[in-house]
Design an enzyme around this catalytic site. Structure first.
Site, PDB file in Angstrom:
ATOM      1  N   LEU A 163       0.925  -1.196   0.150  1.00  0.00           N
ATOM      2  CA  LEU A 163      -0.092   0.130  -0.026  1.00  0.00           C
ATOM      3  C   LEU A 163       0.857   1.353  -0.020  1.00  0.00           C
ATOM      4  O   LEU A 163       0.695   2.089  -0.905  1.00  0.00           O
ATOM      5  CB  LEU A 163      -0.907  -0.120   1.137  1.00  0.00           C
ATOM      6  CG  LEU A 163      -1.631   1.179   1.607  1.00  0.00           C
ATOM      7  CD1 LEU A 163      -2.861   1.499   0.475  1.00  0.00           C
ATOM      8  CD2 LEU A 163      -2.468   1.188   2.728  1.00  0.00           C
ATOM      9  N   ARG A 197      20.157  -7.539  40.125  1.00  0.00           N
ATOM     10  CA  ARG A 197      21.391  -6.334  40.190  1.00  0.00           C
ATOM     11  C   ARG A 197      21.295  -5.598  41.338  1.00  0.00           C
ATOM     12  O   ARG A 197      19.962  -5.225  41.940  1.00  0.00           O
ATOM     13  CB  ARG A 197      20.850  -5.128  39.105  1.00  0.00           C
ATOM     14  CG  ARG A 197      21.678  -4.065  38.896  1.00  0.00           C
ATOM     15  CD  ARG A 197      23.057  -4.523  38.497  1.00  0.00           C
ATOM     16  NE  ARG A 197      23.861  -3.233  38.558  1.00  0.00           N
ATOM     17  CZ  ARG A 197      25.330  -3.298  37.851  1.00  0.00           C
ATOM     18  NH1 ARG A 197      25.947  -4.323  37.791  1.00  0.00           N
ATOM     19  NH2 ARG A 197      25.797  -2.241  37.661  1.00  0.00           N
ATOM     20  N   GLY A 215       2.258   7.641   2.698  1.00  0.00           N
ATOM     21  CA  GLY A 215       1.794   6.458   3.473  1.00  0.00           C
ATOM     22  C   GLY A 215       0.624   6.759   4.139  1.00  0.00           C
ATOM     23  O   GLY A 215      -0.480   6.289   3.661  1.00  0.00           O
ATOM     24  N   GLU A 274       0.970   0.873  10.323  1.00  0.00           N
ATOM     25  CA  GLU A 274      -0.303   0.670  10.082  1.00  0.00           C
ATOM     26  C   GLU A 274      -1.107   1.799  10.531  1.00  0.00           C
ATOM     27  O   GLU A 274      -2.094   1.679  11.417  1.00  0.00           O
ATOM     28  CB  GLU A 274      -0.676  -0.856  10.730  1.00  0.00           C
ATOM     29  CG  GLU A 274      -0.026  -1.913   9.925  1.00  0.00           C
ATOM     30  CD  GLU A 274      -0.628  -3.547  10.040  1.00  0.00           C
ATOM     31  OE1 GLU A 274      -1.900  -3.555  10.447  1.00  0.00           O
ATOM     32  OE2 GLU A 274       0.096  -4.439  10.062  1.00  0.00           O
ATOM     33  N   GLY A 318      23.028   1.209  32.496  1.00  0.00           N
ATOM     34  CA  GLY A 318      24.058   1.071  31.300  1.00  0.00           C
ATOM     35  C   GLY A 318      23.970  -0.444  30.616  1.00  0.00           C
ATOM     36  O   GLY A 318      24.107  -0.359  29.182  1.00  0.00           O
ATOM     37  N   THR A 352       6.800  -5.259   4.139  1.00  0.00           N
ATOM     38  CA  THR A 352       7.183  -6.454   5.042  1.00  0.00           C
ATOM     39  C   THR A 352       6.859  -7.533   4.183  1.00  0.00           C
ATOM     40  O   THR A 352       5.734  -7.740   3.746  1.00  0.00           O
ATOM     41  CB  THR A 352       6.188  -6.310   6.310  1.00  0.00           C
ATOM     42  OG1 THR A 352       6.339  -5.068   7.145  1.00  0.00           O
ATOM     43  CG2 THR A 352       6.693  -7.366   7.350  1.00  0.00           C
TER      44      THR A 352
HETATM   45  C1  LIG Z   1       9.402  -1.313   8.833  1.00  0.00           C
HETATM   46  C2  LIG Z   1       8.283  -1.082   8.512  1.00  0.00           C
HETATM   47  C3  LIG Z   1       7.297  -1.948   7.776  1.00  0.00           C
HETATM   48  C4  LIG Z   1       6.242  -1.580   7.108  1.00  0.00           C
HETATM   49  N1  LIG Z   1       5.237  -2.237   6.392  1.00  0.00           N
HETATM   50  C5  LIG Z   1       4.464  -1.933   5.530  1.00  0.00           C
HETATM   51  C6  LIG Z   1       3.911  -2.763   4.799  1.00  0.00           C
HETATM   52  O1  LIG Z   1       3.879  -4.308   5.051  1.00  0.00           O
HETATM   53  N2  LIG Z   1       2.699  -2.507   3.756  1.00  0.00           N
HETATM   54  C7  LIG Z   1       2.694  -1.284   3.704  1.00  0.00           C
HETATM   55  O2  LIG Z   1       1.810  -0.707   2.834  1.00  0.00           O
HETATM   56  N3  LIG Z   1       3.240  -0.441   4.475  1.00  0.00           N
HETATM   57  C8  LIG Z   1       4.256  -0.733   5.509  1.00  0.00           C
HETATM   58  N4  LIG Z   1       4.648   0.291   6.083  1.00  0.00           N
HETATM   59  C9  LIG Z   1       4.550   1.779   6.102  1.00  0.00           C
HETATM   60  C10 LIG Z   1       3.973   2.321   7.100  1.00  0.00           C
HETATM   61  O3  LIG Z   1       2.467   1.804   7.518  1.00  0.00           O
HETATM   62  C11 LIG Z   1       4.026   3.816   6.915  1.00  0.00           C
HETATM   63  O4  LIG Z   1       5.308   4.343   7.270  1.00  0.00           O
HETATM   64  C12 LIG Z   1       2.960   4.720   8.023  1.00  0.00           C
HETATM   65  O5  LIG Z   1       1.677   4.457   7.317  1.00  0.00           O
HETATM   66  C13 LIG Z   1       3.120   6.016   7.864  1.00  0.00           C
HETATM   67  O6  LIG Z   1       3.429   6.617   6.577  1.00  0.00           O
HETATM   68  P1  LIG Z   1       4.854   7.579   6.010  1.00  0.00           P
HETATM   69  O7  LIG Z   1       5.772   6.683   6.543  1.00  0.00           O
HETATM   70  O8  LIG Z   1       4.652   7.729   4.655  1.00  0.00           O
HETATM   71  O9  LIG Z   1       4.478   8.569   6.821  1.00  0.00           O
HETATM   72  P2  LIG Z   1       3.597  10.112   6.416  1.00  0.00           P
HETATM   73  O10 LIG Z   1       2.208   9.791   6.266  1.00  0.00           O
HETATM   74  O11 LIG Z   1       4.511  10.808   5.349  1.00  0.00           O
HETATM   75  O12 LIG Z   1       3.695  10.900   7.845  1.00  0.00           O
HETATM   76  C14 LIG Z   1       4.743  11.543   8.399  1.00  0.00           C
HETATM   77  C15 LIG Z   1       4.068  12.448   9.756  1.00  0.00           C
HETATM   78  O13 LIG Z   1       3.240  13.194   9.363  1.00  0.00           O
HETATM   79  C16 LIG Z   1       1.896  12.879  10.100  1.00  0.00           C
HETATM   80  N5  LIG Z   1       0.839  13.113   9.331  1.00  0.00           N
HETATM   81  C17 LIG Z   1       0.466  12.855   8.139  1.00  0.00           C
HETATM   82  N6  LIG Z   1      -0.620  13.181   7.673  1.00  0.00           N
HETATM   83  C18 LIG Z   1      -1.250  14.091   8.792  1.00  0.00           C
HETATM   84  C19 LIG Z   1      -2.213  14.693   9.156  1.00  0.00           C
HETATM   85  N7  LIG Z   1      -3.365  14.859   8.327  1.00  0.00           N
HETATM   86  N8  LIG Z   1      -2.478  15.389  10.467  1.00  0.00           N
HETATM   87  C20 LIG Z   1      -1.632  15.406  11.303  1.00  0.00           C
HETATM   88  N9  LIG Z   1      -0.250  14.419  10.898  1.00  0.00           N
HETATM   89  C21 LIG Z   1      -0.177  13.800  10.196  1.00  0.00           C
HETATM   90  C22 LIG Z   1       2.039  11.515  10.561  1.00  0.00           C
HETATM   91  O14 LIG Z   1       1.318  10.898  11.492  1.00  0.00           O
HETATM   92  C23 LIG Z   1       3.905  11.311  10.886  1.00  0.00           C
HETATM   93  O15 LIG Z   1       3.755  11.818  11.936  1.00  0.00           O
HETATM   94  C24 LIG Z   1       5.904  -0.109   6.886  1.00  0.00           C
HETATM   95  C25 LIG Z   1       6.619   0.661   7.310  1.00  0.00           C
HETATM   96  C26 LIG Z   1       7.806   0.409   8.130  1.00  0.00           C
HETATM   97  C27 LIG Z   1       8.870   1.543   8.880  1.00  0.00           C
END
Ligand SMILES: Cc1cc2nc3c(=O)[nH]c(=O)nc-3n(C[C@H](O)[C@H](O)[C@H](O)COP(=O)(O)OP(=O)(O)OC[C@H]3O[C@@H](n4cnc5c(N)ncnc54)[C@H](O)[C@@H]3O)c2cc1C
Length: 382
Positions: A125, A271, A131, A366, A343, A158
């Protein structure tokens, strides 16, 4: 109102607890350090039936329920989150979309191997540029004769690049709606399809024994029948999958939070400082008491969300609350457990270092904590 587990759920919880302690704990630090995928552990989890827990027996599942999956995730994460997230992503993000929305042919082709743990599926996704705002998907799929031609990329997926990954479900723009909005659909892309490239694994802060990759699709062609469910239903599909997944992530977070309690008690007994075990000091006892309180209340929140889901009642708000609360307290508990270890808590050889590194992503993956708050506020009519 009864929060006690059924005999079946208790038996499952106990067997996964034993498995986590006896099979996962001895080997996971090495995998974590080396950033290697624990194939042997995953194979044994498959033999235990964990990948088939919430699925009907006719597809090779165990005939259990989603709550059973949550209990298993909690027990695994109490020892290690890389293994737990591998199971969570394989079941709730990987197999579930096919189970919920797939045709009988798609189910017959993919579910038996996914539910046995013999194969894994990824859920594509998130994209490099979007994201939280998943409606901003840029990946496109165009129907050309009897094939979809996919172009675009996905980030942080993932289970998408293991030796046993069979497929990734990909959300893509397949057209424009009458109101001008993007039409999103979900398409199954089998591993090894020409034009589908899996980048090398990311260098991550935590979950280092789990598998995460960026994916690119460059004129990647798959048969038209690889469309998952109805065309244009992609948005509704992933919202449903993510709503459920939040309960699972909450369970995983509770497990990590409880693992922090376990390790803190053990360490505080061993400890010594100023002539006695640090656990004799009330300042340490109060930290542990607070950690236990947080794990307990977060557990009740995910039990409640799961119970509503299984009863067929609305559960969106409760799932968001459970995920938001559990991930917040997981980070709290990891910080306090590290503090109790002094530590040594900063040394990778101690499980709490892993808990600390693994906790932060729970507030991001998620659906970030901000997104959970948006869901809760919206559900309250704001
Ligand atoms: C290890 C790992 C595994 C993952 N596995 C999967 C997977 O299997 N499949 C998949 O599809 N995705 C996966 N993801 C993606 C994950 O779901 C996204 O990273 C997450 O949803 C956040 O999206 P972004 O990183 O684009 O952050 P962004 O959407 O760019 O957000 C950046 C910041 O802005 C904030 N923000 C955004 N919009 C708003 C708003 N309207 N109001 C206030 N704050 C806001 C967010 O809360 C965040 O703090 C994975 C991520 C990681 C790191």
């Amino acid at each position: 109102m009864d929060f006690r587990l059924s005999e079946e759920h208790q038996a499952l919880r106990d067997s996964v607890r034993d498995f986590a302690r006896e099979v996962v704990a001895p080997v996971i630090a090495e995998h974590y350090e080396q950033h290697t995928f624990p194939y042997e552990v995953i194979r044994q989890m498959g033999k235990m039936g964990l990948f088939g827990l919430p699925f009907a027996e006719e597809y090779g599942g165990m005939g259990g329920d989603y709550f059973a999956l949550c209990l298993a995730l909690e027990e695994l994460a109490r020892v290690d989150s890389s293994v737990a997230i591998t199971l969570e992503a394989a079941v709730s993000l990987g197999a579930m979309p096919i189970y919920r929305f797939g045709t009988e042919e798609q189910k017959a082709r993919w579910l038996p191997k996914l539910l046995s743990g013999e194969a894994l599926a990824g859920f594509g996704l998130t994209e490099p540029g979007t994201g939280s705002d998943a409606g901003g998907t840029e990946t496109r799929a165009v129907l050309d004769g009897d094939e979809w031609v996919i172009n675009g990329s996905k980030a942080f997926i993932t289970n998408s690049g293991t030796d046993i990954t069979a497929l990734v479900t990909v959300t893509a723009v397949t057209g424009t709606r009458p109101d001008g909005a993007k039409e999103l659909s979900t398409i199954i892309v089998p591993s090894g399809t020409p034009g589908f490239t899996v980048a090398p694994g990311y260098s991550k802060v935590g979950w280092t024994a789990s598998d995460t990759h960026e994916l690119t699709f460059d004129d990647c062609r798959v048969p038209a029948e690889n469309l998952l469910g109805e065309r244009g239903r992609g948005f509704a599909q992933f919202l449903r999958i993510l709503d459920e997944g939040r309960i699972a992530i909450a369970a995983l977070a509770v497990g990590l939070a409880q693992g922090c309690v376990d390790e803190s008690i053990k360490y505080a007994r061993e400890r010594h400082a100023f002539g006695q075990p640090i656990g004799n000091y009330q300042a340490i006892q109060f930290k542990v008491a607070d950690m236990e309180m947080k794990a307990h209340t977060a557990r009740l929140a995910y039990y409640d969300a799961a119970a509503r889901m299984l009863a067929g009642e609305p559960f969106k708000r409760q799932a968001a609350i459970a995920k938001l609360h559990a991930s917040t307290i997981a980070v709290d508990n990891a910080r306090e457990a590290t503090q109790i270890h002094g530590g040594y808590g900063f040394m990778n050889e101690y499980p709490v270092a892993r808990f600390w590194r693994d906790s932060k992503i729970l507030e991001i993956g998620e659906g970030t904590s901000e997104v959970q708050r948006m869901i809760i506020a919206r559900d309250l009519g704001m």
